[in-house]
Design a protein around this motif. Structure first.
Motif: not given
Length: 104
Positions: A69-83
């Motif tokens: 969902e974070a990637a949908k809101i912010c295209p190109g974002l890869k959120l690390k699991d630890k965050y």
């Protein structure tokens, strides 16, 4: 105090300290957003968090799709699991129906 009572109190205190440090943190999520996500998203953390209500954020996180969902809101974002847990706490705290506004 008996020896058994002292041991029980010490164990309870130790458990409280461990559980507090293991939990996610709203302020840490805010810092992660500012440092790692804001440049990718192109807007403030307040705008990110208000994309959903608290209930919607809970459902997304419960389904294990927070990073997607974070990637949908912010295209190109890869959120690390630890965050994920910290950013989720940030988004949940400042969701559209929370009445709270972050300072970022």
């Amino acid at each position: 105090m008996t020896k058994m009572t002292k041991v029980a109190v010490a164990a309870l205190l130790g458990l409280a300290v461990v559980s507090t440090t293991a939990s996610a943190d709203v302020n840490k999520g805010k810092k992660i957003y500012m440092k790692k996500m804001k440049s990718k998203c192109g807007f403030s953390g307040a705008k990110f968090a208000t994309k959903h209500t608290q209930g919607e954020w809970e459902k997304i996180k419960g389904a294990g799709k927070f990073a997607e969902e974070a990637a949908k809101i912010c295209p190109g974002l890869k959120l690390k699991d630890k965050y994920i847990n910290d950013v989720y706490d940030f988004a949940h705290e400042y969701a559209s129906d929370s009445g709270n506004v972050p300072s970022c």
